[in-house]
Design an enzyme around this catalytic site. Sequence first.
Site, mmCIF file in Angstrom:
data_model
loop_
_atom_site.group_PDB
_atom_site.id
_atom_site.type_symbol
_atom_site.label_atom_id
_atom_site.label_comp_id
_atom_site.label_asym_id
_atom_site.label_seq_id
_atom_site.Cartn_x
_atom_site.Cartn_y
_atom_site.Cartn_z
ATOM 1 N N HIS A 122 0.849 -1.190 0.000
ATOM 2 C CA HIS A 122 0.000 0.000 0.000
ATOM 3 C C HIS A 122 0.887 1.242 0.000
ATOM 4 O O HIS A 122 2.117 1.142 0.085
ATOM 5 C CB HIS A 122 -0.970 -0.003 1.187
ATOM 6 C CG HIS A 122 -0.339 0.070 2.533
ATOM 7 N ND1 HIS A 122 0.475 -0.918 3.049
ATOM 8 C CD2 HIS A 122 -0.413 1.025 3.520
ATOM 9 C CE1 HIS A 122 0.866 -0.596 4.255
ATOM 10 N NE2 HIS A 122 0.346 0.594 4.565
ATOM 11 N N HIS B 200 1.193 3.959 2.023
ATOM 12 C CA HIS B 200 1.621 4.709 3.196
ATOM 13 C C HIS B 200 3.140 4.891 3.142
ATOM 14 O O HIS B 200 3.882 4.003 2.697
ATOM 15 C CB HIS B 200 1.211 4.008 4.485
ATOM 16 C CG HIS B 200 -0.182 4.353 4.930
ATOM 17 N ND1 HIS B 200 -0.967 3.500 5.670
ATOM 18 C CD2 HIS B 200 -0.934 5.471 4.733
ATOM 19 C CE1 HIS B 200 -2.143 4.077 5.916
ATOM 20 N NE2 HIS B 200 -2.148 5.270 5.353
ATOM 21 N N ASP C 193 5.660 4.769 5.174
ATOM 22 C CA ASP C 193 6.626 3.836 5.761
ATOM 23 C C ASP C 193 6.776 2.566 4.934
ATOM 24 O O ASP C 193 7.590 1.699 5.280
ATOM 25 C CB ASP C 193 6.245 3.493 7.211
ATOM 26 C CG ASP C 193 4.850 2.899 7.348
ATOM 27 O OD1 ASP C 193 3.931 3.348 6.641
ATOM 28 O OD2 ASP C 193 4.665 1.992 8.188
ATOM 29 N N HIS C 194 6.042 2.480 3.828
ATOM 30 C CA HIS C 194 6.149 1.325 2.939
ATOM 31 C C HIS C 194 6.678 1.694 1.548
ATOM 32 O O HIS C 194 7.039 0.798 0.784
ATOM 33 C CB HIS C 194 4.788 0.638 2.799
ATOM 34 C CG HIS C 194 4.309 0.029 4.080
ATOM 35 N ND1 HIS C 194 4.362 -1.325 4.340
ATOM 36 C CD2 HIS C 194 3.781 0.597 5.198
ATOM 37 C CE1 HIS C 194 3.879 -1.559 5.549
ATOM 38 N NE2 HIS C 194 3.521 -0.406 6.098
ATOM 39 N N HIS D 25 -7.514 -1.942 5.824
ATOM 40 C CA HIS D 25 -6.621 -0.935 6.359
ATOM 41 C C HIS D 25 -7.239 0.438 6.093
ATOM 42 O O HIS D 25 -8.342 0.535 5.545
ATOM 43 C CB HIS D 25 -5.235 -1.086 5.719
ATOM 44 C CG HIS D 25 -4.153 -0.307 6.398
ATOM 45 N ND1 HIS D 25 -3.974 -0.291 7.765
ATOM 46 C CD2 HIS D 25 -3.168 0.495 5.886
ATOM 47 C CE1 HIS D 25 -2.945 0.471 8.061
ATOM 48 N NE2 HIS D 25 -2.442 0.977 6.942
ATOM 49 N N ASP E 272 -0.349 -4.058 5.964
ATOM 50 C CA ASP E 272 -1.024 -3.676 7.202
ATOM 51 C C ASP E 272 -2.493 -4.092 7.117
ATOM 52 O O ASP E 272 -3.152 -3.894 6.084
ATOM 53 C CB ASP E 272 -0.942 -2.169 7.407
ATOM 54 C CG ASP E 272 0.487 -1.690 7.593
ATOM 55 O OD1 ASP E 272 1.398 -2.539 7.617
ATOM 56 O OD2 ASP E 272 0.687 -0.470 7.705
ATOM 57 N N HIS F 65 6.448 -5.273 11.836
ATOM 58 C CA HIS F 65 5.722 -4.000 11.883
ATOM 59 C C HIS F 65 5.311 -3.672 13.318
ATOM 60 O O HIS F 65 4.169 -3.335 13.610
ATOM 61 C CB HIS F 65 4.490 -4.071 10.965
ATOM 62 C CG HIS F 65 3.955 -2.738 10.540
ATOM 63 N ND1 HIS F 65 2.978 -2.073 11.239
ATOM 64 C CD2 HIS F 65 4.246 -1.949 9.486
ATOM 65 C CE1 HIS F 65 2.693 -0.942 10.637
ATOM 66 N NE2 HIS F 65 3.452 -0.831 9.563
#
Length: 306
Positions: A63, A65, A67-68, A140, A211, A269
């Site tokens: 996805h 976000h 942090d990914h 999510h 996530d 995570h």
Amino acid sequence: MKLTFLGTSAGRPTKARNVTSIALSLPEPQHGFWLFDVGEGTQHRLLGSKLKLNKLERIFITHLHGDHIYGLPGLLTSRSYFEGAVPLTIYGPPGIRTFIDCVFHQSGVHLGYELEIIEVEAGHVFSDSYFTVEAAELVHRMQCFGYRIIEHSQPGKLNLPLLKSLGVPSGPLYGKLKQGEDVTLASGETIRSSDVVGPPVNGRIVTILGDTSPCDNVLVLAKDADLLVHEGTFSGGMEEKAYAYGHSTVLQAAKAASEAKVKQLVMTHFSSRFDDEAIEQLVLDAKEIFEHSAAAYDYGEFCIHR
């Protein structure tokens, strides 16, 4: 096959843990690797591993976000400096193409290798002679996918002593027999593949989730997997908070592993609120539900055995 965790923290890095990225090293005769998510700093983590960017073949993004994916532009750009870089394909949710195109346009990037970007939908994502990859949507705060990597079954081993005793010359005939073909020798004798080849070797299944809160597709993707990577952002007792943020607790991860009948669970995570000692306790809590539970850590390696 082996997983190397390059980042295991949720949301933001800590001194011990970078944000999310996982490398899947492919088995022989392949020598490359795939990445699942590319959090900020992933290319720095790669410098401390044995993995080389010119051997990276595919990237799967769960996805969008930060942090990914915030490490993706830098990693793609640096890869141009490696000689012999093979073509690279990126798979990710709708929007991944716009993200990459925008960053490259504004920063004037010109790659020295072929890049393909595929925006995925639920279902079949990719297949070749060795693997099939499937995706399903998770629950999510934005569209997020989990990936199921299925290794194809391989032909069984040749019975070399028997072949020698039957007078089968080594070479092309061995290959035909291994692929299931019967062969006829110069003498006129027919050798049946089923008589000289062992049973097929079952392929392995690896499930890597993005996530997610608990949902049915977690079980669909994880069913009978040899290894399941499941987020464990929160501790048991924090289910309400986990749900509010679209995440899971370690107990929910362990419950999913048990219900899906996986062989091994690796949780990752982790919230930055947990230090190493706290994470050890989280694993003990998870083991009460699913014995074969472990916590990922940066540079941690987990082999997937047949």
